[in-house]
Design a protein around this motif. Structure first.
Motif, short mmCIF file in Angstrom:
data_model
loop_
_atom_site.label_atom_id
_atom_site.label_comp_id
_atom_site.label_asym_id
_atom_site.label_seq_id
_atom_site.Cartn_x
_atom_site.Cartn_y
_atom_site.Cartn_z
N CYS A 118 0.84 -1.20 0.00
CA CYS A 118 0.00 0.00 0.00
C CYS A 118 0.87 1.25 0.00
N GLY A 119 0.24 2.36 -0.38
CA GLY A 119 0.94 3.63 -0.35
C GLY A 119 1.23 4.08 1.07
N CYS A 148 -3.76 2.48 -8.16
CA CYS A 148 -2.36 2.88 -8.27
C CYS A 148 -2.25 4.38 -8.55
N GLY A 149 -3.13 4.88 -9.39
CA GLY A 149 -3.11 6.30 -9.72
C GLY A 149 -3.37 7.18 -8.52
N PHE A 155 4.50 -1.98 -12.70
CA PHE A 155 3.21 -2.64 -12.50
C PHE A 155 2.14 -1.98 -13.37
N VAL A 156 2.10 -0.66 -13.36
CA VAL A 156 1.12 0.07 -14.16
C VAL A 156 1.33 -0.20 -15.64
N ASP A 157 2.58 -0.18 -16.09
CA ASP A 157 2.87 -0.46 -17.50
C ASP A 157 2.41 -1.87 -17.88
N ILE A 158 2.66 -2.83 -16.98
CA ILE A 158 2.26 -4.21 -17.25
C ILE A 158 0.74 -4.32 -17.33
N TRP A 160 3.13 -1.92 -5.82
CA TRP A 160 3.68 -3.27 -6.05
C TRP A 160 5.14 -3.25 -5.65
N GLY A 161 5.54 -4.22 -4.82
CA GLY A 161 6.90 -4.23 -4.32
C GLY A 161 7.67 -5.46 -4.74
#
Length: 496
Positions: A392-393, A481-482, A440-443, A488-489
């Motif tokens: 988490c953030g 995510c935005g 993660f976002v790109d994937i 993601w770690g």
């Protein structure tokens, strides 16, 4: 007309009277290769049983005592039960010199055992000789007999006959592994402490000796633990395993995820990220890998094929492991095996593995500190751990949608630095805790594009509702995510 429990008892008694005249190993195992198999097999079976030194044990279906002698060597007491007089006599001949064994010639359904008096119930080939209704009665009694956190170990022949001994009539009931798991884990019992208890799966696996020597994957053993029932910890289901298999990872759900991630994968990025992350481990041929939350086997197959590693894949989801085993039967990749196991309860000998690998799984586990301590213990000196996981953030004001998502999934999320600190506190050195959210976002975006291109093929196997659900799920991840809620770690660490 369906057979009654009394009918089944009568048939089984007649069957075993026919097969107990000599009271030898071949008769008891119903196999011409019994002498060849027994020693290796018994070692494997007992390796799945937790430490029983100083414990009170009930051994059901003890036969001629091939396990009685080993259990009694370290146990405080053993009650060895069998309903064939000649088997009991043979067991006495072999093991009566030990002063901690009570030998009983009795039907298990007639046993009188004090509540909360046992640490371990052990049975090797018993339930397949009982009717469904008698098994249900026996399980309820076991729930009373065992102490809280006590263990139940049992082994059965599933699906079909295993031994090759000629039988004029075979009344044995060959069930599926899932039948046993479902029945036993859905029963609960109130105990004297006012709490309700049931059985949780610790381990379920095929007996490897039978696979290697007889090409038979249908000998299955289970280890279960008597645990307090708390539906709030299992999303309202009897057990967390039930939550996984009946809600989050139904077979249909797994297979539709696979359409997004690629053949054999149910984790972010599929084969591409697997190649990238496994490369960090510098795997060498023959190294032993424990793949925690192995899913349907993609990473395990890759490490074995491309690096020559020996991989044990474990997952609490029976549906995941069923598919992984199906794929292994298809591929026959050397040195790969799969087991249903709860990583928070199962035990392995110290220094058993060179690598612990886990992809997007540990988010389900609250006490990560205890799990990482186990990883440390199981790894050899210089061993490596590699984990990817949802995190988490760092901000405190997470959105209500994110909080609802985490609660609905039963996740326990940390920030990237917190995750790395837990690894350090467990004793690991050279800890790398890397925020991979941008990747993660790109994937996710690439997976959505590819998935859209495969829509027509997907709809030949699944419904439009399935397609829309996956699309919505991926877009929700991008939104979280935005907003900085979901991250993601990637985590790497070494044992000194």
């Amino acid at each position: 007309m369906a057979k009654t429990a009394t009918d089944v008892r009568g048939e089984m008694s007649k069957f075993w009277q026919e097969h107990s005249t000599r009271a030898n190993l071949t008769e008891m195992m119903l196999d011409s290769k019994a002498d060849e198999i027994s020693d290796i097999e018994s070692e494997e079976i007992l390796s799945a049983v937790p430490d029983y030194a100083g414990k009170n044990i009930l051994e059901l279906g003890a036969g001629i005592g091939r396990f009685t002698s080993k259990l009694s060597a370290n146990a405080k007491s053993v009650i060895a039960v069998d309903f064939m007089e000649k088997f009991v006599q043979k067991n006495k001949e072999v093991n009566s010199h030990r002063g901690n064994i009570t030998f009983l010639c009795n039907n298990v359904m007639d046993l009188q055992i004090a509540d909360d008096s046992l640490d371990l119930i052990f049975s090797n080939w018993l339930l397949m000789y009982l009717s469904d209704s008698d098994i249900e009665i026996l399980i309820k009694r076991m729930l009373k007999w065992l102490k809280p956190n006590g263990k139940l170990f049992f082994r059965e022949s599933c699906f079909k006959q295993s031994g090759d001994k000629v039988r004029s009539h075979n009344p044995t009931i060959y069930r599926s592994p899932s039948w046993y798991t479902n029945l036993i884990t859905t029963r609960a019992q109130d105990k004297s402490d006012g709490k309700t208890y049931g059985f949780d799966v610790v381990l379920s696996k095929a007996v490897q000796v039978y696979i290697q020597m007889k090409n038979n994957p249908n000998q299955i053993c289970w280890l279960m633990e008597l645990s307090e029932r708390d539906p709030s910890n299992s999303q309202g289901f009897e057990t967390f395993q039930k939550f996984l298999d009946q809600k989050q990872y139904s077979r249909n759900g797994i297979l539709r995820y696979e359409e997004m991630f690629g053949r054999d994968y149910v984790s972010t990025g599929g084969h591409g990220t697997t190649k990238e992350f496994v490369k960090m481990l510098n795997l060498k041929k023959g190294e032993r890998v424990l793949d925690v939350g192995c899913g349907i086997g993609g990473s395990a197959f890759h490490m074995a094929r491309d690096y020559g590693a020996e991989v044990l894949g474990i997952d609490l989801s029976e549906n995941m492991i069923d598919i992984a085993i199906e794929r292994q039967a298809e591929y026959r990749v050397p040195k790969v095996s799969f087991e249903v196991a709860d990583a928070t309860k199962v035990t392995y000998p110290e220094c058993s593995f060179d690598v612990v690998y886990s992809r997007d799984t540990i988010l389900h586990i609250d006490r990560k500190d205890l799990l990482f301590q186990s990883f440390y213990k199981w790894l050899k000196p210089g061993g490596r751990v590699l984990i990817t996981d949802y995190v988490c953030g760092p901000h405190e004001n997470h959105s209500s949608d994110f909080k609802s998502y985490v609660a609905q999934r039963g996740y326990h999320l940390l920030t990237v630095p917190q995750y790395g600190k837990v690894l350090e506190d467990a004793g690991f050195k050279n800890v790398q805790a890397i925020d991979k959210t941008t990747s993660f976002v790109d994937i996710l975006r690439n997976e959505l594009v590819t998935f859209g291109q495969k829509k027509s093929g997907f709809l030949e196997k699944f419904s439009l509702e399935d397609f829309d659900a996956i699309n919505a799920g991926w877009n929700d991840k991008l939104k979280r995510c935005g907003m900085g809620d979901q991250k993601w770690g990637l985590f790497y660490a070494e044992k000194a």
